[in-house]
Write an enzyme that holds these catalytic residues in place. Structure first.
Site, PDB file in Angstrom:
ATOM      1  N   ASP A  77       0.803  -1.232   0.000  1.00 44.42           N
ATOM      2  CA  ASP A  77       0.000   0.000   0.000  1.00 44.42           C
ATOM      3  C   ASP A  77       0.834   1.280   0.000  1.00 44.42           C
ATOM      4  O   ASP A  77       0.296   2.368   0.214  1.00 44.42           O
ATOM      5  CB  ASP A  77      -0.909   0.006   1.244  1.00 44.42           C
ATOM      6  CG  ASP A  77      -2.114  -0.896   1.066  1.00 44.42           C
ATOM      7  OD1 ASP A  77      -2.868  -0.674   0.100  1.00 44.42           O
ATOM      8  OD2 ASP A  77      -2.296  -1.814   1.881  1.00 44.42           O
ATOM      9  N   GLU A  82      -0.440   9.582   1.466  1.00 42.85           N
ATOM     10  CA  GLU A  82      -1.231  10.489   2.318  1.00 42.85           C
ATOM     11  C   GLU A  82      -1.371   9.973   3.747  1.00 42.85           C
ATOM     12  O   GLU A  82      -1.412  10.756   4.698  1.00 42.85           O
ATOM     13  CB  GLU A  82      -2.642  10.643   1.731  1.00 42.85           C
ATOM     14  CG  GLU A  82      -3.584  11.389   2.642  1.00 42.85           C
ATOM     15  CD  GLU A  82      -4.985  11.529   2.094  1.00 42.85           C
ATOM     16  OE1 GLU A  82      -5.603  10.513   1.737  1.00 42.85           O
ATOM     17  OE2 GLU A  82      -5.453  12.657   2.048  1.00 42.85           O
ATOM     18  N   ASP A  83      -1.428   8.646   3.881  1.00 42.00           N
ATOM     19  CA  ASP A  83      -1.702   8.085   5.205  1.00 42.00           C
ATOM     20  C   ASP A  83      -0.524   8.158   6.161  1.00 42.00           C
ATOM     21  O   ASP A  83      -0.684   7.935   7.365  1.00 42.00           O
ATOM     22  CB  ASP A  83      -2.166   6.620   5.044  1.00 42.00           C
ATOM     23  CG  ASP A  83      -3.499   6.556   4.339  1.00 42.00           C
ATOM     24  OD1 ASP A  83      -4.378   7.378   4.671  1.00 42.00           O
ATOM     25  OD2 ASP A  83      -3.663   5.706   3.452  1.00 42.00           O
ATOM     26  N   ARG A 102       1.109  -1.525   7.278  1.00 48.83           N
ATOM     27  CA  ARG A 102       1.472  -0.245   6.666  1.00 48.83           C
ATOM     28  C   ARG A 102       2.469   0.567   7.510  1.00 48.83           C
ATOM     29  O   ARG A 102       2.964   1.596   7.048  1.00 48.83           O
ATOM     30  CB  ARG A 102       0.211   0.561   6.373  1.00 48.83           C
ATOM     31  CG  ARG A 102      -0.762  -0.172   5.434  1.00 48.83           C
ATOM     32  CD  ARG A 102      -1.715   0.776   4.755  1.00 48.83           C
ATOM     33  NE  ARG A 102      -0.988   1.848   4.084  1.00 48.83           N
ATOM     34  CZ  ARG A 102      -1.565   2.943   3.593  1.00 48.83           C
ATOM     35  NH1 ARG A 102      -2.866   3.092   3.705  1.00 48.83           N
ATOM     36  NH2 ARG A 102      -0.853   3.882   2.997  1.00 48.83           N
ATOM     37  N   ARG A 147      -9.073   2.896  11.438  1.00 53.21           N
ATOM     38  CA  ARG A 147      -7.633   3.117  11.352  1.00 53.21           C
ATOM     39  C   ARG A 147      -7.098   4.111  12.372  1.00 53.21           C
ATOM     40  O   ARG A 147      -5.930   4.060  12.732  1.00 53.21           O
ATOM     41  CB  ARG A 147      -7.274   3.601   9.946  1.00 53.21           C
ATOM     42  CG  ARG A 147      -7.583   2.609   8.842  1.00 53.21           C
ATOM     43  CD  ARG A 147      -6.648   1.421   8.896  1.00 53.21           C
ATOM     44  NE  ARG A 147      -6.987   0.408   7.926  1.00 53.21           N
ATOM     45  CZ  ARG A 147      -6.626   0.432   6.648  1.00 53.21           C
ATOM     46  NH1 ARG A 147      -5.914   1.436   6.203  1.00 53.21           N
ATOM     47  NH2 ARG A 147      -6.971  -0.531   5.843  1.00 53.21           N
ATOM     48  N   HIS A 177     -11.971   5.947   5.437  1.00 51.62           N
ATOM     49  CA  HIS A 177     -11.362   7.132   6.056  1.00 51.62           C
ATOM     50  C   HIS A 177     -12.323   8.308   6.020  1.00 51.62           C
ATOM     51  O   HIS A 177     -13.230   8.356   5.194  1.00 51.62           O
ATOM     52  CB  HIS A 177     -10.107   7.554   5.278  1.00 51.62           C
ATOM     53  CG  HIS A 177      -8.920   6.664   5.447  1.00 51.62           C
ATOM     54  ND1 HIS A 177      -8.231   6.108   4.392  1.00 51.62           N
ATOM     55  CD2 HIS A 177      -8.268   6.245   6.556  1.00 51.62           C
ATOM     56  CE1 HIS A 177      -7.212   5.393   4.838  1.00 51.62           C
ATOM     57  NE2 HIS A 177      -7.213   5.453   6.154  1.00 51.62           N
ATOM     58  N   CYS A 264      -5.192  10.210  -1.722  1.00 48.58           N
ATOM     59  CA  CYS A 264      -4.292   9.251  -1.056  1.00 48.58           C
ATOM     60  C   CYS A 264      -2.888   9.200  -1.622  1.00 48.58           C
ATOM     61  O   CYS A 264      -1.956   8.791  -0.925  1.00 48.58           O
ATOM     62  CB  CYS A 264      -4.834   7.828  -1.191  1.00 48.58           C
ATOM     63  SG  CYS A 264      -6.568   7.704  -0.922  1.00 48.58           S
TER      64      CYS A 264
HETATM   65  C1  CIR Z   1      -5.570   0.663   2.820  1.00 46.63           C
HETATM   66  O1  CIR Z   1      -6.529  -0.041   3.074  1.00 46.63           O
HETATM   67  O2  CIR Z   1      -4.874   1.169   3.702  1.00 46.63           O
HETATM   68  C2  CIR Z   1      -5.242   0.908   1.367  1.00 46.63           C
HETATM   69  N1  CIR Z   1      -5.553  -0.256   0.607  1.00 46.63           N
HETATM   70  C3  CIR Z   1      -5.966   2.099   0.832  1.00 46.63           C
HETATM   71  C4  CIR Z   1      -5.572   3.376   1.511  1.00 46.63           C
HETATM   72  C5  CIR Z   1      -6.203   4.561   0.904  1.00 46.63           C
HETATM   73  N2  CIR Z   1      -5.745   5.739   1.512  1.00 46.63           N
HETATM   74  C6  CIR Z   1      -6.491   6.810   1.734  1.00 46.63           C
HETATM   75  O3  CIR Z   1      -7.680   6.811   1.464  1.00 46.63           O
HETATM   76  N3  CIR Z   1      -5.933   7.850   2.304  1.00 46.63           N
END
Ligand code: CIR
Length: 273
Positions: A77, A82-83, A102, A147, A177, A264
């Site tokens: 991922d 962004e995360d 992650r 999360r 999110h 993201c």
């Molecule tokens: C996840 O589940 O963490 C990733 N497959 C997708 C993350 C998407 N990120 C976001 O919306 N900020």
């Protein structure tokens, strides 16, 4: 011998702040990504890469300098940068992502951001995903989600309080999110899916509802005067354009299968060269 410039002289020579968009190449293991609400579907890696390149070009067309970090084959991922961080003018907060798989993503992001910002860190037992953080001026709305937990939000509040930012927790239901449910599309204008979030949380801002046929359509990436927006949502796009918002459509079909949207895949912030 000519002595080096004192630091203040170098400061004087700095140009006006520019926008930097930090991105990361798609991992070859993207097919093993985390999924919460969607069934696993095959992702066409070559197509995903060409869509991602177009996305980076859209960022450049809107005035960003793109800094692309190399792929991490072992981190499915990792394209979803962004995360991993919240970047503000004064500092960057490195997150502790809610999905254990992650967490190793943050280290190279921290190393890259160190060149631009002082860093602070969310620590265990706190969890926080950047996708849960929506900034409107000096107010941060933070999704309480699968999360992001209350401890992560409290740590963020404590870190940002000295800089004059407010942090408000907003419960998220039915989506991954906060920014799956609401994003900023113009100054003080939010695009929202009210099925997933309580609109009262955002106070006196203008709200544009997603078209009911397009529940995933609330994720838009505002860059100065335009939004980068998935071409999968033509009905909601019309709603945005009807109120004068400039939409820059991109095909984001492949990373959507990994539950990723347009916000993201970048960290966008001002920098001085
Ligand atoms: C996840 O589940 O963490 C990733 N497959 C997708 C993350 C998407 N990120 C976001 O919306 N900020």
């Amino acid at each position: 011998m000519v002595p080096p410039d004192p630091p203040q002289r170098r400061e004087e020579r700095k140009g006006p702040p520019k926008l930097l968009a930090m991105t990361r190449e798609i991992s070859s293991s993207i097919g093993d990504c985390e999924l919460t609400y969607q069934e696993r579907r095959p992702i066409d890696l070559a197509l995903a890469k060409s869509q991602h390149l177009r996305y980076e070009q859209a960022l450049e067309e809107l005035g960003c300098t793109v800094e692309r970090l190399p792929a991490a084959p072992e981190l499915p991922d990792s394209v979803f940068v962004e995360d991993t961080a919240i970047v503000l003018d004064e500092l960057a907060v490195i997150t502790r992502p809610g999905a254990e798989s992650r967490r190793p993503e943050t280290e190279p992001i921290a190393a890259a951001l160190r060149a631009y910002r002082h860093l602070e860190f969310i620590r265990a037992p706190g969890t926080l995903d950047g996708g849960d953080v929506l900034r409107v001026n000096k107010q941060l709305f933070v999704g309480l989600s699968f999360r992001t937990n209350a401890d992560g939000i409290e740590q963020l509040r404590r870190i940002l309080q000295p800089f004059g930012y407010g942090v408000a927790a907003v419960p998220v239901r039915g989506c991954l999110h906060l920014k799956s449910a609401v994003t900023e599309v113009d100054r003080d204008t939010l695009l929202i899916n009210r099925e997933w979030i309580d609109a009262d949380a955002f106070g006196r801002v203008r709200l544009i509802d997603v078209d009911p046929a397009e529940p995933m359509a609330a994720n838009a990436l505002l860059i100065e005067q335009a939004v980068i927006y998935s071409s999968a949502f033509p009905r909601t796009r019309k709603r945005l354009e009807n109120v004068g918002i400039v939409v820059h459509p991109v095909d984001a079909s492949e990373l959507a299968k990994a539950e990723g949207g347009v916000t993201c895949c970048s960290l966008v912030f001002h920098f001085s060269s």
